[in-house]
Design an enzyme around this catalytic site. Structure first.
Site, short mmCIF file in Angstrom:
data_model
loop_
_atom_site.label_atom_id
_atom_site.label_comp_id
_atom_site.label_asym_id
_atom_site.label_seq_id
_atom_site.Cartn_x
_atom_site.Cartn_y
_atom_site.Cartn_z
N ASN A 100 0.83 -1.20 0.00
CA ASN A 100 0.00 0.00 0.00
C ASN A 100 0.86 1.26 0.00
O ASN A 100 1.97 1.27 0.57
CB ASN A 100 -0.93 0.01 1.23
N ASP A 102 -0.53 4.15 1.06
CA ASP A 102 -1.11 5.05 2.07
C ASP A 102 -0.21 5.04 3.31
O ASP A 102 0.75 4.29 3.39
CB ASP A 102 -2.55 4.63 2.41
N HIS A 117 5.96 -0.70 -2.63
CA HIS A 117 5.45 -0.03 -3.83
C HIS A 117 5.52 1.49 -3.71
O HIS A 117 4.92 2.20 -4.53
CB HIS A 117 4.00 -0.45 -4.12
N THR A 184 -4.68 -8.98 0.53
CA THR A 184 -4.11 -8.89 -0.82
C THR A 184 -4.63 -10.05 -1.67
O THR A 184 -4.80 -11.15 -1.20
CB THR A 184 -2.56 -8.86 -0.80
N LEU A 211 -10.51 -11.09 3.12
CA LEU A 211 -11.98 -11.15 3.09
C LEU A 211 -12.46 -12.44 2.45
O LEU A 211 -13.45 -13.05 2.86
CB LEU A 211 -12.51 -9.94 2.31
#
Ligand code: APR
Length: 246
Positions: A100, A102, A117, A184, A211
């Site tokens: 991520n 963020d 990344h 991911t 999830l």
């Protein structure tokens, strides 16, 4: 805790995170329904060729996402804070490798962290490669504050570019006693191949917290499916209470 698994003083826990851990903080994932790559194509905004061909378009794509981070101020969720707690309370090293861009892991208190990344709130000079903290919009002509000749690009890894700190990551993967993959899809390499690298070492346990089953789910000894804000704290509680057989 068996030393043989190297999860004591001599082997880190390595956690790989992806966009799914930030979803409940209000940031979009890439490949879910309604995800980022449903709205804009990778070839248009996330390759060096796209930046060469249409720098304004690429800068705008990252400006929009940087504003979302700096203006909407999404908060870390219980998934981020559970990983920061694990790093504080675990007797050995815990390294979080995030895909991520963020800053939610940092804001949750995670410090042993690699942004493989890159980072949305940093920019890099196309001439001198200086990396600077950057919260404003970038334009193609935004000058480098260090060399005065170069211009700034997002300090983000595009498709076709080499992710950051790969040597340090592979060293940790080869030494680790526990590999946890969170949020991911396991569809982008090299991150998607980390679990195989761990399995090659033959002694670490691999756990997926996601999830739903990712592309590489079959490669994990254990999978727990559900929202990160629920499955990550629960797993960290079990780990710290010694309820996970390593
Ligand atoms: N909790 C946990 N997992 C979730 C949640 C949630 N609340 N919501 C979604 N997920 C899962 C999805 O099921 C999916 O498996 O998170 C994963 C997100 O997958 P992607 O959108 O492909 O994101 P990611 O795996 O991080 O993408 C990897 O691809 O485009 C590049 O550079 C980009 O870093 C990104 C890389």
């Amino acid at each position: 805790m068996s030393e043989a698994h190297g999860t004591g003083a001599n082997g880190p826990i390595v956690v790989l995170t992806g966009a799914g851990i930030s979803k409940e903080s209000g940031l979009d994932t890439f490949r879910d329904k309604g995800g980022i790559w449903e709205k804009v194509s990778i070839e248009e905004v996330a390759t060096p060729e796209a930046f060469q061909a249409n720098p304004e378009r690429v800068q705008q794509f990252y400006n929009d996402r940087r504003r979302q981070l700096t203006q909407d101020r999404p908060e870390p969720n219980a998934g981020h804070t559970a990983l920061a707690r694990l790093a504080r309370e675990w007797p050995g090293e815990v390294l979080v490798v995030t895909q991520n861009i963020d800053d939610l892991h940092e804001r949750a208190g995670q410090d042993n962290l690699i942004h493989m990344h890159g980072e949305l709130r940093k920019a890099r000079c196309t001439d001198c490669a200086a990396v600077v903290a950057w919260d404003d919009d970038l334009a193609p002509a935004t000058g480098c504050p260090h060399c005065d000749t170069g211009t700034l690009r997002p300090h983000v890894v595009w498709f076709g570019e080499m992710p950051f700190q790969m040597e340090r990551i592979f060293d940790a993967l080869q030494r680790c006693g526990l590999f946890i993959s969170v949020g991911t899809s396991g569809s982008v390499y090299p991150a998607a191949g980390f679990v195989q690298e761990v399995l090659r070492g033959g002694r670490a346990r691999t756990v997926e917290l996601n999830l739903e089953p990712s592309d590489g789910s079959v490669l994990f000894h254990e999978s727990r499916h559900g929202p990160a804000s629920e499955v990550v704290p629960a797993f960290v509680d079990d780990l710290l209470a010694g309820r996970i057989e390593l």
